[in-house]
Design an enzyme around this catalytic site. Structure first.
Site, PDB file in Angstrom:
ATOM      1  N   ASP A  49       0.839  -1.207   0.000  1.00 30.69           N
ATOM      2  CA  ASP A  49       0.000   0.000   0.000  1.00 30.69           C
ATOM      3  C   ASP A  49       0.874   1.257   0.000  1.00 30.69           C
ATOM      4  O   ASP A  49       0.368   2.375  -0.116  1.00 30.69           O
ATOM      5  CB  ASP A  49      -1.000   0.000   1.165  1.00 30.69           C
ATOM      6  CG  ASP A  49      -0.330  -0.052   2.522  1.00 30.69           C
ATOM      7  OD1 ASP A  49       0.917  -0.188   2.578  1.00 30.69           O
ATOM      8  OD2 ASP A  49      -1.045   0.045   3.537  1.00 30.69           O
ATOM      9  N   GLU A 187       9.705  -4.252  10.048  1.00 30.23           N
ATOM     10  CA  GLU A 187      10.112  -2.973   9.442  1.00 30.23           C
ATOM     11  C   GLU A 187      10.690  -2.012  10.480  1.00 30.23           C
ATOM     12  O   GLU A 187      10.081  -1.774  11.545  1.00 30.23           O
ATOM     13  CB  GLU A 187       8.909  -2.305   8.752  1.00 30.23           C
ATOM     14  CG  GLU A 187       9.300  -0.946   8.135  1.00 30.23           C
ATOM     15  CD  GLU A 187       8.314  -0.399   7.124  1.00 30.23           C
ATOM     16  OE1 GLU A 187       7.327  -1.072   6.809  1.00 30.23           O
ATOM     17  OE2 GLU A 187       8.573   0.728   6.635  1.00 30.23           O
TER      18      GLU A 187
HETATM   19  O1  KIV Z   1       3.599  -1.122   1.537  1.00 38.83           O
HETATM   20  C1  KIV Z   1       4.756  -1.544   1.435  1.00 38.83           C
HETATM   21  O2  KIV Z   1       5.464  -1.293   0.454  1.00 38.83           O
HETATM   22  C2  KIV Z   1       5.266  -2.376   2.518  1.00 38.83           C
HETATM   23  C3  KIV Z   1       6.729  -2.692   2.511  1.00 38.83           C
HETATM   24  C4  KIV Z   1       7.477  -1.478   2.881  1.00 38.83           C
HETATM   25  C5  KIV Z   1       7.066  -3.851   3.342  1.00 38.83           C
HETATM   26  O3  KIV Z   1       4.544  -2.753   3.378  1.00 38.83           O
END
Ligand code: KIV
Length: 277
Positions: A49, A187
């Site tokens: 997202d 993260e």
């Molecule tokens: O939305 C995204 O790109 C993510 C990644 C950063 C893991 O959740």
């Protein structure tokens, strides 16, 4: 049951089985063309997202809708044939109840053809993860810095750098793993915490600002290509495409203004004349 065509894509159980093995490679993609370029080289592609910020210029991922995820998920599926495709459940589409999460996840799997979904959150989402997995939805978890919670977290800064918060994030990770998730994104946390999580949970950890000892790594494609204006500390730029694109645009603009583009090789000749009778 009738005989089906064999599944050729990498599956969520195959990713799950890679715990402690060769590093799992993943990137985000939101389009058919970038997905096609990475398909042979990554194990899974996340339709994150983050597309709200990266593609649509939003300030956070909060405004992203299920319709947006479906549209980009379909594009990525069209561009690929091998990698597992995982699609994010966007903010507000799954937190209300396990049933709400099931409705959103099943819509995304049906309408995109993707093989799994990802959701953010720790202990409070464990019941939902179990509910989905029991009903045939492979779930990837996401703990640590969870961007959908930006309005309560207050910033995108790294998490778990003091012992109290680190213990809570470890508990979150264990709860999501025990609830049946097949992998877990970790993260922007202290490296020592990413290591502890990787040691304690039985499923692969996918680091993004985690540790080199995570079971795999993920980055946002545009960040590692040098297309994003500002990137977090955990990004390494593997190319500087932003600069190259701007140089190409400047060269094109110059040639148009000097009338050197299009050249003779770029224009069509007149159709051959029929010989006179
Ligand atoms: O939305 C995204 O790109 C993510 C990644 C950063 C893991 O959740």
């Amino acid at each position: 049951m009738s005989i089906q065509a064999p599944v050729r894509r990498i599956t969520a159980p195959q990713i799950r089985a890679r715990k402690g093995g060769d590093p799992i490679v993943s990137l985000t993609s939101y389009h058919a063309h970038t997905a096609r370029l990475m398909d042979d080289h990554v194990d899974f592609i996340l339709v994150g997202d983050s597309l709200g910020m990266v593609m649509h210029g939003m300030e956070s991922t909060v405004p992203v809708t299920v319709d947006m995820m479906v549209m980009h998920g379909r594009a990525v599926m069209r561009g690929t044939r091998r990698a597992l495709v995982v699609v994010d459940l966007p903010f507000g589409s799954y937190e209300g109840s396990p049933l709400e999460a099931f409705h959103t996840a099943s819509r995304i799997l049906k309408e995109t053809g993707a093989g799994a979904v990802k959701l953010e959150g720790g202990k409070h989402m464990a019941e939902t993860v179990r509910f989905l997995v029991d009903r045939g939805v492979p779930v990837m978890g996401h703990v640590g810095m969870t961007p959908q919670a930006i309005n309560t977290l207050g910033s995108f800064k790294a998490r778990g750098r003091d012992e109290g918060e680190a213990d809570l994030i470890l508990e979150d990770a264990c709860a999501i793993a025990e609830a049946g998730a097949f992998a877990l994104v970790v993260e922007a946390v202290a490296e020592s915490l990413a290591d502890r999580i990787t040691q304690e949970v039985a499923i692969p950890t996918i680091g993004i600002g985690g540790s080199v000892r995570c079971d795999g790594q993920i980055l946002v494609l545009e960040d590692m290509l040098g297309l994003s204006e500002r990137v977090p500390k955990f990004v390494r730029k593997f190319a500087d495409l932003g600069e190259q694109i701007e140089e190409a645009v400047v060269a094109y603009a110059d040639e148009v203004r000097q009338r050197t583009f299009p050249g003779p090789e770029n224009v069509y000749g007149a159709p051959a004349q029929k010989p006179a009778e």
